[in-house]
Motif scaffolding. Structure first.
Motif, PDB file in Angstrom:
ATOM      1  N   VAL A   1       1.215  29.527  37.278  1.00  0.00           N
ATOM      2  CA  VAL A   1       1.399  30.147  38.588  1.00  0.00           C
ATOM      3  C   VAL A   1       1.438  31.661  38.447  1.00  0.00           C
ATOM      4  O   VAL A   1       0.937  32.401  39.297  1.00  0.00           O
ATOM      5  N   GLY A   2       2.038  32.124  37.336  1.00  0.00           N
ATOM      6  CA  GLY A   2       2.132  33.544  37.066  1.00  0.00           C
ATOM      7  C   GLY A   2       1.685  33.842  35.650  1.00  0.00           C
ATOM      8  O   GLY A   2       0.578  33.499  35.234  1.00  0.00           O
ATOM      9  N   ALA A   3       2.598  34.431  34.882  1.00  0.00           N
ATOM     10  CA  ALA A   3       2.253  34.841  33.524  1.00  0.00           C
ATOM     11  C   ALA A   3       2.032  33.658  32.593  1.00  0.00           C
ATOM     12  O   ALA A   3       1.238  33.721  31.662  1.00  0.00           O
ATOM     13  N   GLY A   4       2.715  32.573  32.805  1.00  0.00           N
ATOM     14  CA  GLY A   4       2.586  31.418  31.924  1.00  0.00           C
ATOM     15  C   GLY A   4       3.453  31.553  30.686  1.00  0.00           C
ATOM     16  O   GLY A   4       4.055  32.593  30.410  1.00  0.00           O
ATOM     17  N   GLY A   5       3.534  30.478  29.932  1.00  0.00           N
ATOM     18  CA  GLY A   5       4.323  30.466  28.710  1.00  0.00           C
ATOM     19  C   GLY A   5       5.593  29.650  28.864  1.00  0.00           C
ATOM     20  O   GLY A   5       5.884  29.102  29.934  1.00  0.00           O
ATOM     21  N   PRO A   6       6.394  29.531  27.789  1.00  0.00           N
ATOM     22  CA  PRO A   6       7.613  28.725  27.822  1.00  0.00           C
ATOM     23  C   PRO A   6       8.556  29.128  28.946  1.00  0.00           C
ATOM     24  O   PRO A   6       8.811  30.319  29.171  1.00  0.00           O
ATOM     25  N   GLY A   7       9.035  28.140  29.673  1.00  0.00           N
ATOM     26  CA  GLY A   7       9.972  28.391  30.763  1.00  0.00           C
ATOM     27  C   GLY A   7       9.327  28.820  32.061  1.00  0.00           C
ATOM     28  O   GLY A   7      10.024  28.966  33.067  1.00  0.00           O
ATOM     29  N   GLN A   8       8.004  28.986  32.060  1.00  0.00           N
ATOM     30  CA  GLN A   8       7.317  29.489  33.246  1.00  0.00           C
ATOM     31  C   GLN A   8       6.742  28.343  34.092  1.00  0.00           C
ATOM     32  O   GLN A   8       6.568  27.224  33.615  1.00  0.00           O
ATOM     33  N   ALA A   9       6.439  28.678  35.341  1.00  0.00           N
ATOM     34  CA  ALA A   9       5.958  27.683  36.287  1.00  0.00           C
ATOM     35  C   ALA A   9       4.459  27.463  36.173  1.00  0.00           C
ATOM     36  O   ALA A   9       3.693  28.423  35.972  1.00  0.00           O
ATOM     37  N   TYR A  10       4.058  26.193  36.315  1.00  0.00           N
ATOM     38  CA  TYR A  10       2.648  25.795  36.302  1.00  0.00           C
ATOM     39  C   TYR A  10       2.428  24.796  37.435  1.00  0.00           C
ATOM     40  O   TYR A  10       3.377  24.181  37.936  1.00  0.00           O
ATOM     41  N   GLU A  11       1.175  24.629  37.808  1.00  0.00           N
ATOM     42  CA  GLU A  11       0.803  23.548  38.708  1.00  0.00           C
ATOM     43  C   GLU A  11      -0.058  22.557  37.936  1.00  0.00           C
ATOM     44  O   GLU A  11      -1.019  22.949  37.261  1.00  0.00           O
ATOM     45  N   LEU A  12       0.307  21.275  38.034  1.00  0.00           N
ATOM     46  CA  LEU A  12      -0.342  20.225  37.258  1.00  0.00           C
ATOM     47  C   LEU A  12      -1.265  19.407  38.148  1.00  0.00           C
ATOM     48  O   LEU A  12      -0.902  19.061  39.279  1.00  0.00           O
ATOM     49  N   VAL A  13      -2.448  19.107  37.609  1.00  0.00           N
ATOM     50  CA  VAL A  13      -3.421  18.276  38.302  1.00  0.00           C
ATOM     51  C   VAL A  13      -3.882  17.180  37.348  1.00  0.00           C
ATOM     52  O   VAL A  13      -4.368  17.475  36.251  1.00  0.00           O
ATOM     53  N   GLY A  14      -3.689  15.919  37.760  1.00  0.00           N
ATOM     54  CA  GLY A  14      -4.099  14.811  36.916  1.00  0.00           C
ATOM     55  C   GLY A  14      -3.352  13.543  37.274  1.00  0.00           C
ATOM     56  O   GLY A  14      -2.809  13.411  38.367  1.00  0.00           O
ATOM     57  N   HIS A  15      -3.322  12.623  36.331  1.00  0.00           N
ATOM     58  CA  HIS A  15      -2.702  11.320  36.588  1.00  0.00           C
ATOM     59  C   HIS A  15      -1.889  10.887  35.378  1.00  0.00           C
ATOM     60  O   HIS A  15      -2.059  11.409  34.271  1.00  0.00           O
ATOM     61  N   LYS A  16      -1.021   9.895  35.597  1.00  0.00           N
ATOM     62  CA  LYS A  16      -0.300   9.221  34.522  1.00  0.00           C
ATOM     63  C   LYS A  16      -0.362   7.724  34.784  1.00  0.00           C
ATOM     64  O   LYS A  16      -0.003   7.249  35.867  1.00  0.00           O
ATOM     65  N   TRP A  17      -0.805   7.011  33.791  1.00  0.00           N
ATOM     66  CA  TRP A  17      -0.994   5.556  33.890  1.00  0.00           C
ATOM     67  C   TRP A  17       0.346   4.836  33.874  1.00  0.00           C
ATOM     68  O   TRP A  17       0.492   3.775  34.461  1.00  0.00           O
ATOM     69  N   PHE A  18       1.334   5.416  33.178  1.00  0.00           N
ATOM     70  CA  PHE A  18       2.689   4.869  33.171  1.00  0.00           C
ATOM     71  C   PHE A  18       3.692   5.985  33.413  1.00  0.00           C
ATOM     72  O   PHE A  18       3.788   6.928  32.629  1.00  0.00           O
ATOM     73  N   CYS A  19       4.386   5.870  34.503  1.00  0.00           N
ATOM     74  CA  CYS A  19       5.518   6.751  34.792  1.00  0.00           C
ATOM     75  C   CYS A  19       6.720   5.843  35.007  1.00  0.00           C
ATOM     76  O   CYS A  19       6.759   5.070  35.974  1.00  0.00           O
ATOM     77  N   SER A  20       7.654   5.904  34.114  1.00  0.00           N
ATOM     78  CA  SER A  20       8.821   5.029  34.210  1.00  0.00           C
ATOM     79  C   SER A  20       9.842   5.615  35.174  1.00  0.00           C
ATOM     80  O   SER A  20      10.135   6.807  35.127  1.00  0.00           O
ATOM     81  N   ALA A  21      10.355   4.752  36.041  1.00  0.00           N
ATOM     82  CA  ALA A  21      11.422   5.104  36.978  1.00  0.00           C
ATOM     83  C   ALA A  21      11.028   6.282  37.871  1.00  0.00           C
ATOM     84  O   ALA A  21      11.575   7.376  37.765  1.00  0.00           O
ATOM     85  N   PRO A  22      10.065   6.076  38.790  1.00  0.00           N
ATOM     86  CA  PRO A  22       9.547   7.194  39.592  1.00  0.00           C
ATOM     87  C   PRO A  22      10.532   7.776  40.596  1.00  0.00           C
ATOM     88  O   PRO A  22      10.224   8.780  41.230  1.00  0.00           O
ATOM     89  N   MET A  23      11.712   7.145  40.755  1.00  0.00           N
ATOM     90  CA  MET A  23      12.693   7.711  41.666  1.00  0.00           C
ATOM     91  C   MET A  23      13.677   8.627  40.960  1.00  0.00           C
ATOM     92  O   MET A  23      14.664   9.076  41.558  1.00  0.00           O
TER      93      MET A  23
END
Length: 549
Positions: free
Chosen positions: A204-226
């Motif tokens: 979203v900004g500078a990037g790197g550890p601790g920084q914000a990103y936007e993710l695009v994609g899928h996950k075939w298994f996500c445990s406990a989605p709530m």
């Protein structure tokens, strides 16, 4: 003669008294002894309290949570996309009780010796009542070491992760006193091979550890989605990286996290596993960019440990059910537990259960000493060994225990069908059997001192010539590197039973250790119930089910 005289066709007799309300801790002498042995004697009252809950209200809640599976609601009545999973109140009772008793937090909030062992004991009891709820509990517990690699994020999240308050509401974490954490790693095209993941992360900004990103994609298994947030993996320009993705953005709006469907699974029914998509979901990088696998491994190591504990728990509950049934049920005018062949079977199951528990508790102690080089190397190796071996043994043992009940063991009113459906998941989740065995070889070949740490742990056989010979053969087998991947399962099994034999010998109960060594290191049995002559089966049964003796 009137027909009403025939309304009662038979008398109900030769039935087993109910175990409803039994204190699972008080029934389990091995759990009491191994908890004390590895430093959790101070937690005995906690374990006793939870044993009563697990055998009483939580056991009842477990049946209800499985009878009423989670339901996925895509939209509200006004047509708004909500992506909610609704659970039966019994599921929330299971979660609330566990959180309030510190199952996801105890070792991180109480830095005293035996905390990991005590927490493993509590988990062992909880999973006997209902194992599927253990998924979000485990992930919340296991997320802590990974999040600590990013102190600025940890400072924000850990106080609520470690709180002993359960809040299932779908609201931002700022409005909650306590939160839970899930995980989403695998994708359709890769499965275990997470380096094949295609999900992308855009800074979203500078990037790197601790920084914000936007993710695009899928996950075939996500445990406990709530859960309130998820540790997940995505590709950046520097490679696969680890992120914390909350369900809500900082302004309180829902994140771009969409549940596609719930998995229709063999077992683990009370837990809502799902497929998800990220459509520009906001997430924060955890750890070094491009080092996502080593970062999330901090979490995976702990979840693998819980796979060991969970499988051991299923084994224990199946043994409890089988031994209880056989102590009362008569066949041919004689109680089953007094018949020699059934004694052989039950005693064999008791050995398997206690050996699994012993290895789990030893692992718990190792996790408490991460700065001790020997203990750290032991934990690194035995997490994979124990995860492979104990999880492989569980389905076979549950099946044998079910058979002890005959047709009753195949009926849902008993807990055994649920235990049997549950048993394979721990072997598959967090890396299947082959993955674990290859990880054993990886640790031994790439991490200096791990093999030495293993044989330091095993020692010289502790005065038992049979174990000493087995250890010598192990050394020879590891020195021969030809086709070692082909032999990885056999090597891992041989190490596992050697460690279990060593632990049982050290504990000093010769009846248990001699029977285990005679049957596992010398025996040729391929199924349970093939213990050699001379084993004190009566003593083994009295030990495994002291309330029946």
């Amino acid at each position: 003669m009137s027909l009403h005289q025939f309304a009662e066709t038979h008398e109900v007799f030769n039935q087993v008294p109910s175990l409803d309300g039994a204190n699972l801790y008080r029934l389990d002498l091995p759990l009491q002894e191994w908890s004390r042995r590895f430093g959790a004697g101070w937690a005995e009252q906690r374990l006793d309290t939870y044993g009563a809950l697990a055998g009483g209200p939580l056991m009842a809640a477990g049946f209800l949570a499985n009878e009423h599976k989670p339901q996925f609601k895509t939209h509200d009545r006004y047509g708004n996309r909500i992506d909610l999973v609704e659970f039966h109140p019994a599921y929330h009772e299971l979660m609330r009780t566990a959180v309030e008793h510190g199952l996801p937090s105890l070792p991180w909030t109480e830095s005293r010796a035996g905390a990991h062992v005590a927490r493993a004991g509590l988990t062992y009891l909880h999973s006997q009542a209902e194992a599927a709820s253990g998924c979000p509990l485990t992930m919340t517990f296991a997320a802590v070491p990974a999040l600590k690699l990013q102190p600025d994020i940890a400072e924000h999240w850990l106080p609520k992760i470690l709180a002993t308050e359960y809040d299932p509401r779908n609201v931002p974490m700022t409005q909650k006193a306590g939160v839970t954490i899930g995980m989403a790693m695998t994708e359709k095209q890769g499965g275990t091979d997470v380096r094949a993941n295609t999900t992308r992360a855009y800074p979203v900004g500078a990037g790197g550890p601790g920084q914000a990103y936007e993710l695009v994609g899928h996950k075939w298994f996500c445990s406990a989605p709530m859960c309130d947030a998820f540790l997940t993996l995505a590709q950046t320009d520097k490679g696969l990286s680890c992120f914390l993705l909350p369900r809500h953005r900082p302004d309180g709006t829902r994140n771009q996290f969409y549940v596609q469907r719930l998995k229709n699974k063999l077992g683990n029914w009370a837990n809502a596993s799902s497929e998800v998509e990220y459509r520009g979901a906001l997430a924060w990088m955890i750890g070094e960019e491009g080092r996502g696998v080593p970062t999330i491994i901090e979490m995976v190591a702990m979840t693998r440990f819980d796979c060991m504990v969970g499988s051991s728990s299923l084994m224990r509950q199946s043994l409890t059910q089988a031994a209880h049934h056989c102590a009362y049920r008569q066949v041919g005018g004689k109680v089953l537990a007094e018949q020699p062949l059934m004694q052989n079977v039950l005693a064999d199951l008791a050995l398997e259960s206690e050996a699994a528990l012993a290895l789990c508790m030893r692992m718990g102690r190792a996790l408490e000493n991460p700065h001790d080089e020997q203990e750290a190397k032991f934990a690194r190796l035995v997490t994979a060994i124990g995860k492979y071996w104990i999880c492989k043994r569980a389905p076979e043992m549950v099946a044998e225990a079910s058979e002890c009940l005959g047709g009753a063991g195949y009926v849902e009113e008993t807990i055994l069908p649920r235990l049997y459906r549950e048993a394979p998941v721990n072997s598959i989740w967090e890396g299947s059997g082959n993955v674990q065995c290859l990880d054993v070889l990886r640790a031994l070949s790439k991490e200096p001192g791990v093999l030495d740490a293993l044989f330091h742990e095993l020692g010289d056989g502790h005065g038992d010539a049979r174990l000493a010979a087995h250890i010598r053969q192990l050394k020879n087998d590891f020195s021969d590197t030809a086709d070692i991947q082909y032999r990885a399962r056999q090597l891992t099994e041989d190490v596992a039973v050697a460690l279990q034999a060593k632990l049982l010998l050290e504990a000093g109960n010769a009846t248990v250790s001699d029977a285990f060594i005679a049957s596992r290191l010398q025996g040729r049995g391929r199924v349970y119930g093939t213990l050699p002559r001379g084993v004190d089966v009566a003593a083994l049964l009295a030990r495994s089910t002291p309330h029946l003796s």
